[in-house]
Motif scaffolding. Structure first.
Motif, mmCIF file in Angstrom:
data_model
loop_
_atom_site.group_PDB
_atom_site.id
_atom_site.type_symbol
_atom_site.label_atom_id
_atom_site.label_comp_id
_atom_site.label_asym_id
_atom_site.label_seq_id
_atom_site.Cartn_x
_atom_site.Cartn_y
_atom_site.Cartn_z
ATOM 1 N N GLU A 139 -5.462 4.976 -11.512
ATOM 2 C CA GLU A 139 -5.294 4.447 -12.867
ATOM 3 C C GLU A 139 -3.969 4.895 -13.466
ATOM 4 O OE1 GLU A 139 -7.829 2.260 -15.438
ATOM 5 O OE2 GLU A 139 -8.839 4.171 -15.062
ATOM 6 N N MET A 140 -3.558 6.129 -13.129
ATOM 7 C CA MET A 140 -2.289 6.607 -13.654
ATOM 8 C C MET A 140 -1.160 5.769 -13.057
ATOM 9 S SD MET A 140 -0.671 10.442 -13.781
ATOM 10 C CE MET A 140 -2.021 11.283 -14.516
ATOM 11 N N THR A 180 -1.810 12.257 -18.212
ATOM 12 C CA THR A 180 -3.250 12.059 -18.044
ATOM 13 C C THR A 180 -3.851 11.464 -19.316
ATOM 14 O OG1 THR A 180 -3.305 13.968 -16.583
ATOM 15 C CG2 THR A 180 -5.409 13.190 -17.393
ATOM 16 N N SER A 187 -11.781 12.225 -13.316
ATOM 17 C CA SER A 187 -11.067 10.971 -13.017
ATOM 18 C C SER A 187 -11.813 9.980 -12.130
ATOM 19 C CB SER A 187 -9.720 11.296 -12.383
ATOM 20 O OG SER A 187 -9.922 12.099 -11.255
ATOM 21 N N ALA A 188 -11.525 8.748 -12.364
ATOM 22 C CA ALA A 188 -12.274 7.622 -11.801
ATOM 23 C C ALA A 188 -12.584 7.685 -10.321
ATOM 24 C CB ALA A 188 -11.520 6.328 -12.111
ATOM 25 N N GLU A 189 -11.680 8.207 -9.500
ATOM 26 C CA GLU A 189 -11.946 8.092 -8.070
ATOM 27 C C GLU A 189 -12.817 9.221 -7.529
ATOM 28 O OE1 GLU A 189 -7.955 10.164 -6.271
ATOM 29 O OE2 GLU A 189 -8.022 8.027 -6.633
ATOM 30 N N SER A 211 -7.580 5.618 2.612
ATOM 31 C CA SER A 211 -6.670 5.670 1.479
ATOM 32 C C SER A 211 -6.860 6.926 0.662
ATOM 33 C CB SER A 211 -6.827 4.441 0.588
ATOM 34 O OG SER A 211 -8.177 4.118 0.462
ATOM 35 N N HIS A 240 -6.557 3.118 -20.059
ATOM 36 C CA HIS A 240 -7.840 2.620 -19.577
ATOM 37 C C HIS A 240 -8.679 2.110 -20.742
ATOM 38 C CE1 HIS A 240 -11.425 2.623 -16.934
ATOM 39 N NE2 HIS A 240 -12.058 2.934 -18.042
ATOM 40 N N ARG A 282 -0.447 20.138 -6.350
ATOM 41 C CA ARG A 282 -1.367 20.194 -7.493
ATOM 42 C C ARG A 282 -1.151 18.997 -8.407
ATOM 43 N NH1 ARG A 282 -1.609 25.030 -11.091
ATOM 44 N NH2 ARG A 282 -3.625 24.143 -11.565
ATOM 45 N N ARG A 291 0.845 -1.191 0.000
ATOM 46 C CA ARG A 291 0.000 0.000 0.000
ATOM 47 C C ARG A 291 0.883 1.245 0.000
ATOM 48 N NH1 ARG A 291 -2.286 3.864 3.159
ATOM 49 N NH2 ARG A 291 -0.955 3.376 4.919
ATOM 50 N N THR A 314 -2.916 7.867 -19.643
ATOM 51 C CA THR A 314 -3.672 7.042 -18.702
ATOM 52 C C THR A 314 -5.064 6.767 -19.228
ATOM 53 O OG1 THR A 314 -2.430 7.972 -16.870
ATOM 54 C CG2 THR A 314 -4.488 6.871 -16.322
ATOM 55 N N SER A 366 -9.909 22.108 -9.795
ATOM 56 C CA SER A 366 -9.435 22.699 -11.041
ATOM 57 C C SER A 366 -8.229 21.965 -11.607
ATOM 58 C CB SER A 366 -9.093 24.159 -10.818
ATOM 59 O OG SER A 366 -8.085 24.226 -9.835
ATOM 60 N N THR A 367 -7.408 21.386 -10.787
ATOM 61 C CA THR A 367 -6.201 20.762 -11.307
ATOM 62 C C THR A 367 -6.485 19.670 -12.326
ATOM 63 O OG1 THR A 367 -5.399 21.099 -9.086
ATOM 64 C CG2 THR A 367 -3.960 19.964 -10.625
ATOM 65 N N PRO A 368 -7.323 18.707 -12.019
ATOM 66 C CA PRO A 368 -7.548 17.659 -13.014
ATOM 67 C C PRO A 368 -8.018 18.246 -14.336
ATOM 68 C CG PRO A 368 -8.489 17.018 -10.938
ATOM 69 C CD PRO A 368 -8.012 18.422 -10.779
ATOM 70 N N ALA A 401 -0.971 2.679 -14.917
ATOM 71 C CA ALA A 401 -0.349 2.860 -16.235
ATOM 72 C C ALA A 401 1.163 2.874 -16.119
ATOM 73 C CB ALA A 401 -0.856 4.146 -16.879
ATOM 74 N N VAL A 447 -12.195 15.595 -4.474
ATOM 75 C CA VAL A 447 -10.767 15.866 -4.660
ATOM 76 C C VAL A 447 -10.587 17.137 -5.491
ATOM 77 C CG1 VAL A 447 -8.646 14.900 -5.600
ATOM 78 C CG2 VAL A 447 -10.292 13.416 -4.525
ATOM 79 N N GLU A 448 -9.484 17.855 -5.237
ATOM 80 C CA GLU A 448 -9.233 19.166 -5.870
ATOM 81 C C GLU A 448 -9.826 19.344 -7.261
ATOM 82 O OE1 GLU A 448 -5.033 20.968 -4.480
ATOM 83 O OE2 GLU A 448 -6.325 21.896 -5.983
ATOM 84 N N ALA A 459 -2.470 15.815 -6.863
ATOM 85 C CA ALA A 459 -3.921 15.695 -6.897
ATOM 86 C C ALA A 459 -4.387 15.120 -8.223
ATOM 87 C CB ALA A 459 -4.571 17.054 -6.662
ATOM 88 N N ALA A 460 -3.568 15.290 -9.262
ATOM 89 C CA ALA A 460 -3.972 14.796 -10.576
ATOM 90 C C ALA A 460 -3.544 13.354 -10.808
ATOM 91 C CB ALA A 460 -3.367 15.680 -11.662
ATOM 92 N N THR A 510 -4.080 9.741 -10.455
ATOM 93 C CA THR A 510 -5.136 8.807 -10.064
ATOM 94 C C THR A 510 -4.544 7.404 -9.910
ATOM 95 O OG1 THR A 510 -5.531 8.333 -12.375
ATOM 96 C CG2 THR A 510 -6.845 10.081 -11.363
#
Lengths: 402, 315
Positions: free
Chosen positions: A386-387, B298, B208-210, B184, B305, A378, A146, B301, B241-243, A390, B238-239, A381-382, A384
């Motif tokens: 999934e990333m 991104t 994003s997925a989560e 988590s 997916h 920042r 983890r 990714t 604007s960033t994504p 990858a 989750v934040e 936070a982006a 994920t």
């Protein structure tokens, strides 16, 4: 892989101790890097090499090179020789995921590796030694896995290019060609040798004894058949902190016997704790370091309250004598993270001669660190799950040298 | 917006959980509650809401006499000695959707609290019944822990009972025993004062997925107290604007233009245009490259997916 200056065992303080599990200076003083280079047998990274890097990459060398943070190497000149001829290399670095709380010191090898990836346009493998932490820190397998994934997120946030980067955790990846190389390496290192290099004893469990090959074999391209098929001669460069040197001394010793090239290394000094060179950065003392999760307020507070100052006790005395730059932590931290060489020089001069006060230096440091931590947050936070998947997928990287 | 007490009590009844209800004037403290619900009905609880430095939240529900040492708890969670503190009021209202005085294990029924870790006092298990607020400080319910467990399992939560007074050593060979209960996911509650992101756009549902938009989990016949503005539902995520800047080409370009023009305006006093261009290049290159890499990662990714889930061509 990376370790904080945390004392694992009580050591005899008459000699400095530097190995993957313990870093302590002689008599509670500073680490003597010249002695270390001598003892380990690596080379100093001199100006000419840095100039060469600048010429070959057509960009300004990274701030860590300019300021001597990465200061030692093995065979880096050979890597550059080969690169000049058009022979590429790949990068290998890693992290021992022992805690979730990452501080700036942990990010240093990754920041530098990212620069190397961009400047030389080469691929990178990152090893997360969850098995090592499971064994040494007595974590459960699940917990170390983890933590590996959590740490991977912070690592990715440093800005690695997914089309050129493969991140793997030992628990997931060991097997196949990787394991075959591990066995080959193991056959070349006697128990006595391992005990000599790593300080193992009859009391240590056999898991620890068999770990070093795990950290050694990512130096060999054949460990990654999905990445480097047929490229058995591809050289490897390992950016790491100098306490990891023992693993790679062993690896370099073994490589020729296996018909592999020796990996090259580029090594960094240790990042000081907020309380000073003699302090210990420790995960259980949140005030000994700046964490990537600290808010702007936390950072300001920690710098103001805990950063060890080389300034004098009173303003008058300070104006007269100037600051002691040798022990001043804010200036040290700025030398790691302030990009602008001329601004740093200016601060050192003014502060060292007493015209600038500690408060001002601390203020500038707070700005620099806040910007860095904010940017990291920042990006983090982006990232994920999934990333992470990858980055960790066992997949080819067709554009790895572009 | 959040679960109401009536909805909760209905749910308990549906699950055939045996409980007793006590109505009383609003109580703000355990002492006040004790005046209306005597200890013969059950053990009163004190309920604490913590957060850690990584914006993860915890409800600790304990018997009134159980000593809860925050320093010890923080260490046992693997957060160091000063790693947790009381959560601010905004977090309470946004995540648990209850008022200050009625933190309760039942609050985890809310979708907004899905990442909040719930730790229950082991001592509850020895009691015939325990008393909690069912999302309102004008009511108390007493029930057996088996009832509480049944309820928690019905919302896919594993009941976690902990010896809160234990103080095991935490060190290199003794890992923190409660670390596995650390959530988590962290939750960002945007602070009104220092939100640093450049855009305050609401996230689209396809982010994003989560990230799950909070509003969708809410039952439609919610209590008629729209005390929070419409944006509240979207902010507990989750934040924001960033994504977007990393996913959406327009936002990406907007971010670049914002940074460039901000720097341009602040450096406008420089005499010649060439020097200005040089400064812009010097100051922005590394930051914009970083932005571009996250954008690339991104996109990759998303492709990854898509690749994993794509179906073979039909012949």
């Amino acid at each position: 892989m990376e370790v904080d200056k945390k004392d694992e065992r009580e050591s005899d303080s008459s000699e400095q101790v530097v190995n993957p599990w313990e870093v302590s200076a002689k008599d509670g003083g500073k680490i003597d890097y010249d002695k270390l280079i001598d003892k380990f047998g690596c080379q100093r990274l001199d100006e000419s090499l840095i100039d060469r890097v600048q010429r070959l990459t057509s960009r300004q060398p990274h701030v860590f090179l300019r300021r001597g943070v990465f200061f030692a190497h093995r065979d880096f000149n050979e890597i550059l020789d080969a690169y000049e001829k058009g022979d590429k290399f790949y990068l290998y670095t890693g992290r021992g995921p022992s805690s979730e709380a990452l501080h700036l010191g942990h990010l240093i090898p990754f920041m530098f590796t990212k620069y190397l990836q961009e400047a030389f346009k080469v691929p990178l493998v990152i090893q997360l030694t969850d098995d090592e932490k499971c064994m040494w820190k007595n974590l459960s397998v699940e917990e170390s896995q983890r933590l590996a994934r959590e740490n991977a997120k912070d690592i990715i946030a440093c800005g690695f290019d997914v089309t050129k980067t493969f991140i793997f955790s030992d628990f997931d990846y060991v097997g196949g060609a990787f394991y075959k190389n591990m066995v080959k390496v193991s056959k070349c290192v006697t128990l006595n040798k391992a005990m000599g290099i790593f300080g193992f004893s009859g009391e240590d469990h056999i898991g620890k004894l068999s770990f070093p090959p795990v950290q050694a074999v990512p130096s060999f391209p054949s460990s990654f058949p999905h990445l480097f098929p047929g490229k058995d001669n591809l050289r490897c460069l390992i950016p790491c902190a100098i306490d990891q040197d023992p693993y790679f001394r062993m690896t370099r010793d073994v490589a020729p016997r296996l018909g592999y090239s020796k990996p090259a290394l580029i090594e960094s000094s240790f990042f000081p704790a907020l309380q000073g060179e003699n302090g210990k950065m420790s995960a259980s003392d949140p005030n000994s370091a700046i964490y990537v999760t600290d808010t702007a307020k936390d950072i300001k507070n920690k710098i103001n309250r805990y950063a060890f100052s080389g300034g004098q006790d009173s303003v008058e005395k300070h104006r007269e004598l100037g600051a002691n730059l040798e022990v001043d932590i804010p200036v040290k931290y700025l030398s790691f993270f302030l990009e602008d060489d001329s601004e740093l020089e200016h601060i050192k001069k003014e502060y060292g001669e007493g015209r600038m006060l500690t408060g001002e230096v601390k203020k500038r440091l707070t700005e620099v660190l806040t910007e860095m931590v904010e940017r990291h947050r920042r990006s983090r936070a982006a990232v994920t799950d999934e990333m992470v998947d990858a980055f960790m997928a066992v997949r080819p990287l067709p554009s790895m040298f572009e | 917006m959040g679960f109401s007490k009536d909805q909760l009590l209905n749910r308990l009844q549906e699950l055939e959980i045996d409980y007793t209800k006590y109505e009383h004037p609003p109580v703000l403290t355990v002492e006040a509650q004790a005046k209306y619900v005597s200890s013969s009905e059950g053990a009163l609880s004190k309920n604490l809401f913590f957060k850690d430095k990584k914006h993860r939240y915890y409800i600790v529900s304990a018997m009134v006499d159980t000593k809860v040492d925050m320093k010890v708890l923080s260490q046992r969670l693997g957060l160091g000695k000063g790693g947790i503190r009381m959560a601010p009021e905004e977090a309470l209202t946004q995540l648990l959707q209850v008022s200050l005085e009625c933190v309760t294990p039942f609050a985890v029924v809310n979708e907004s609290a899905r990442d909040v870790s719930l730790l229950l006092d082991q001592n509850f298990k020895n009691q015939k019944r325990c008393i909690f607020h069912p999302l309102s400080n004008e009511v108390s319910v007493s029930l057996n822990t088996s009832g509480l467990d049944k309820f928690l399992k019905s919302i896919e939560r594993d009941p976690v009972y902990v010896d809160l007074e234990a103080n095991p050593a935490v060190g290199k060979d003794q890992p923190p025993d409660l670390a596995v209960y650390v959530p988590s996911n962290s939750v960002v509650i945007p602070e009104i004062s220092n939100e640093t992101s450049t855009k305050q756009t609401p996230p689209p549902k396809s982010v994003s997925a989560e990230v799950k938009p909070v509003a969708s989990g809410m039952p439609s016949d919610v209590s008629a107290k729209p005390s929070k503005p419409a944006t509240k539902g979207k902010s507990v995520v989750v934040e924001k604007s960033t994504p977007l800047a990393f996913k959406n080409p327009e936002k990406f370009v907007e971010e670049i233009m914002d940074k460039t023009s901000a720097l341009l305006l602040s450096e406008a006093k420089v005499e010649n245009v060439e020097a200005l261009a040089e400064t812009l290049r010097k100051r922005l290159t590394s930051e914009l490259t970083h932005l571009a890499i996250m954008y690339k990662n991104t996109a990759y990714t998303e492709g990854f997916h898509a690749g994993k889930h794509s179906q073979p061509k039909r012949l």
